[in-house]
Design a protein around this motif. Structure first.
Motif, PDB file in Angstrom:
ATOM      1  N   LYS A 101      39.837  23.625 -11.497  1.00 12.60           N
ATOM      2  CA  LYS A 101      38.959  24.168 -12.537  1.00 12.60           C
ATOM      3  C   LYS A 101      38.366  23.034 -13.351  1.00 12.60           C
ATOM      4  CE  LYS A 101      38.506  27.516 -16.130  1.00 12.60           C
ATOM      5  NZ  LYS A 101      38.623  28.928 -16.224  1.00 12.60           N
ATOM      6  N   PHE A 102      37.039  23.010 -13.384  1.00 14.85           N
ATOM      7  CA  PHE A 102      36.302  22.063 -14.212  1.00 14.85           C
ATOM      8  C   PHE A 102      35.916  22.754 -15.510  1.00 14.85           C
ATOM      9  CE2 PHE A 102      35.419  20.317  -9.999  1.00 14.85           C
ATOM     10  CZ  PHE A 102      35.561  18.961 -10.213  1.00 14.85           C
ATOM     11  N   SER A 103      35.954  22.007 -16.608  1.00 12.44           N
ATOM     12  CA  SER A 103      35.454  22.545 -17.872  1.00 12.44           C
ATOM     13  C   SER A 103      34.767  21.430 -18.653  1.00 12.44           C
ATOM     14  CB  SER A 103      36.583  23.173 -18.690  1.00 12.44           C
ATOM     15  OG  SER A 103      37.582  22.223 -18.962  1.00 12.44           O
ATOM     16  N   GLY A 104      33.875  21.836 -19.529  1.00 15.23           N
ATOM     17  CA  GLY A 104      33.121  20.865 -20.312  1.00 15.23           C
ATOM     18  C   GLY A 104      32.001  20.255 -19.495  1.00 15.23           C
ATOM     19  N   ARG A 105      31.916  18.948 -19.515  1.00 15.18           N
ATOM     20  CA  ARG A 105      30.848  18.202 -18.832  1.00 15.18           C
ATOM     21  C   ARG A 105      31.320  17.791 -17.439  1.00 15.18           C
ATOM     22  NH1 ARG A 105      29.825  12.519 -18.821  1.00 15.18           N
ATOM     23  NH2 ARG A 105      27.661  12.102 -18.321  1.00 15.18           N
ATOM     24  N   MET A 106      30.588  18.208 -16.418  1.00 16.00           N
ATOM     25  CA  MET A 106      30.916  17.774 -15.059  1.00 16.00           C
ATOM     26  C   MET A 106      30.189  16.471 -14.791  1.00 16.00           C
ATOM     27  SD  MET A 106      30.410  19.489 -11.325  1.00 16.00           S
ATOM     28  CE  MET A 106      31.868  20.491 -11.285  1.00 16.00           C
ATOM     29  N   SER A 107      30.950  15.485 -14.315  1.00 16.04           N
ATOM     30  CA  SER A 107      30.387  14.156 -14.081  1.00 16.04           C
ATOM     31  C   SER A 107      30.925  13.594 -12.771  1.00 16.04           C
ATOM     32  CB  SER A 107      30.791  13.232 -15.224  1.00 16.04           C
ATOM     33  OG  SER A 107      32.204  13.070 -15.221  1.00 16.04           O
ATOM     34  N   GLN A 108      30.419  12.428 -12.425  1.00 17.40           N
ATOM     35  CA  GLN A 108      30.910  11.715 -11.249  1.00 17.40           C
ATOM     36  C   GLN A 108      32.412  11.450 -11.388  1.00 17.40           C
ATOM     37  OE1 GLN A 108      29.145  10.820  -8.450  1.00 17.40           O
ATOM     38  NE2 GLN A 108      31.138  10.289  -7.653  1.00 17.40           N
ATOM     39  N   GLU A 109      32.849  11.118 -12.585  1.00 13.57           N
ATOM     40  CA  GLU A 109      34.273  10.875 -12.836  1.00 13.57           C
ATOM     41  C   GLU A 109      35.116  12.107 -12.498  1.00 13.57           C
ATOM     42  OE1 GLU A 109      36.287  10.991 -16.930  1.00 13.57           O
ATOM     43  OE2 GLU A 109      35.866   8.856 -16.596  1.00 13.57           O
ATOM     44  N   GLY A 110      34.626  13.276 -12.870  1.00 12.72           N
ATOM     45  CA  GLY A 110      35.338  14.512 -12.565  1.00 12.72           C
ATOM     46  C   GLY A 110      35.422  14.782 -11.077  1.00 12.72           C
ATOM     47  N   LEU A 111      34.339  14.505 -10.365  1.00 12.05           N
ATOM     48  CA  LEU A 111      34.348  14.684  -8.910  1.00 12.05           C
ATOM     49  C   LEU A 111      35.313  13.708  -8.252  1.00 12.05           C
ATOM     50  CD1 LEU A 111      30.559  15.279  -8.184  1.00 12.05           C
ATOM     51  CD2 LEU A 111      32.391  16.979  -8.312  1.00 12.05           C
ATOM     52  N   ASN A 112      35.377  12.487  -8.763  1.00  6.70           N
ATOM     53  CA  ASN A 112      36.326  11.503  -8.226  1.00  6.70           C
ATOM     54  C   ASN A 112      37.764  11.945  -8.478  1.00  6.70           C
ATOM     55  OD1 ASN A 112      34.192   9.949  -7.353  1.00  6.70           O
ATOM     56  ND2 ASN A 112      34.257   8.573  -9.109  1.00  6.70           N
ATOM     57  N   CYS A 113      38.022  12.537  -9.643  1.00  9.20           N
ATOM     58  CA  CYS A 113      39.354  13.068  -9.949  1.00  9.20           C
ATOM     59  C   CYS A 113      39.690  14.208  -8.987  1.00  9.20           C
ATOM     60  CB  CYS A 113      39.421  13.550 -11.391  1.00  9.20           C
ATOM     61  SG  CYS A 113      41.030  14.231 -11.871  1.00  9.20           S
ATOM     62  N   LEU A 114      38.708  15.051  -8.716  1.00  6.44           N
ATOM     63  CA  LEU A 114      38.896  16.127  -7.744  1.00  6.44           C
ATOM     64  C   LEU A 114      39.314  15.554  -6.397  1.00  6.44           C
ATOM     65  CD1 LEU A 114      38.495  19.011  -6.511  1.00  6.44           C
ATOM     66  CD2 LEU A 114      36.099  18.396  -6.240  1.00  6.44           C
ATOM     67  N   ASP A 115      38.581  14.565  -5.913  1.00  7.38           N
ATOM     68  CA  ASP A 115      38.877  13.963  -4.615  1.00  7.38           C
ATOM     69  C   ASP A 115      40.299  13.418  -4.554  1.00  7.38           C
ATOM     70  OD1 ASP A 115      36.265  14.477  -3.850  1.00  7.38           O
ATOM     71  OD2 ASP A 115      35.585  12.417  -4.143  1.00  7.38           O
ATOM     72  N   SER A 116      40.644  12.570  -5.496  1.00  2.76           N
ATOM     73  CA  SER A 116      41.961  11.926  -5.455  1.00  2.76           C
ATOM     74  C   SER A 116      43.088  12.929  -5.650  1.00  2.76           C
ATOM     75  CB  SER A 116      42.049  10.787  -6.475  1.00  2.76           C
ATOM     76  OG  SER A 116      41.865  11.275  -7.786  1.00  2.76           O
ATOM     77  N   SER A 117      42.879  13.907  -6.501  1.00  2.00           N
ATOM     78  CA  SER A 117      43.929  14.903  -6.749  1.00  2.00           C
ATOM     79  C   SER A 117      44.175  15.784  -5.536  1.00  2.00           C
ATOM     80  CB  SER A 117      43.563  15.773  -7.949  1.00  2.00           C
ATOM     81  OG  SER A 117      43.488  14.998  -9.114  1.00  2.00           O
ATOM     82  N   VAL A 118      43.105  16.212  -4.889  1.00  2.00           N
ATOM     83  CA  VAL A 118      43.245  17.074  -3.709  1.00  2.00           C
ATOM     84  C   VAL A 118      43.902  16.300  -2.564  1.00  2.00           C
ATOM     85  CG1 VAL A 118      41.960  18.315  -1.929  1.00  2.00           C
ATOM     86  CG2 VAL A 118      41.420  18.690  -4.337  1.00  2.00           C
ATOM     87  N   VAL A 119      43.462  15.075  -2.339  1.00  2.00           N
ATOM     88  CA  VAL A 119      44.068  14.265  -1.274  1.00  2.00           C
ATOM     89  C   VAL A 119      45.555  14.076  -1.544  1.00  2.00           C
ATOM     90  CG1 VAL A 119      44.155  11.938  -0.290  1.00  2.00           C
ATOM     91  CG2 VAL A 119      41.962  13.098  -0.554  1.00  2.00           C
TER      92      VAL A 119
END
Length: 137
Positions: free
Chosen positions: A17-35
């Motif tokens: 779940k993303f909230s607030g401002r979606m940024s490149q940093e958030g997408l990178n967090c998504l990638d590393s967390s899912v992996v």
């Protein structure tokens, strides 16, 4: 910007779940967390990427194209993106098209969390919060 993860163990579905401002940093967090999660817990049956609480969007269109063209750890699993905003919905559909063209399983893009749960046949899900760095050592 905030990214939170939760897991529904009975159905083996991971929700991001993303909230607030979606940024490149958030997408990178998504990638590393899912992996990290998949490495620790094994494959899931599906993913819900919930962007319904995003109020500001700061990711270039080209980034969605680049991400759509690449393989990922979860590119063959069921993924449902919840993107109620028209601008994000369009980008999500474009991402999905690039995923399909690149030989990945095309994710579904929907407007509501109920549609996402229905698409994954989730009835009465009980998601449990997990840390964003699940499995990282």
């Amino acid at each position: 910007m905030s990214v939170s993860l939760s897991f529904e163990p009975n159905h083996r579905v991971l929700r991001v779940k993303f909230s607030g401002r979606m940024s490149q940093e958030g997408l990178n967090c998504l990638d590393s967390s899912v992996v990290a999660f998949v490495k620790k817990e094994g494959p899931t049956r599906g993913f819900v990427i919930d962007c319904s609480a995003v109020d500001d969007f700061d990711v270039p269109t080209g980034e969605f194209v680049r991400r759509g063209q690449r393989k990922s750890v979860v590119s063959q699993q069921e993924r449902v993106y919840v993107m109620p905003r028209d601008d994000m919905y369009g980008l999500g559909r474009m991402f999905g098209t690039y995923q399909r063209i690149s030989g990945n399983h095309e994710p579904l893009v929907v407007k509501t969390i109920d549609e996402a749960y229905s698409a994954l046949n989730l009835t009465d899900p009980h998601f449990q919060e997990i840390s964003c760095d699940a499995g990282q050592e």
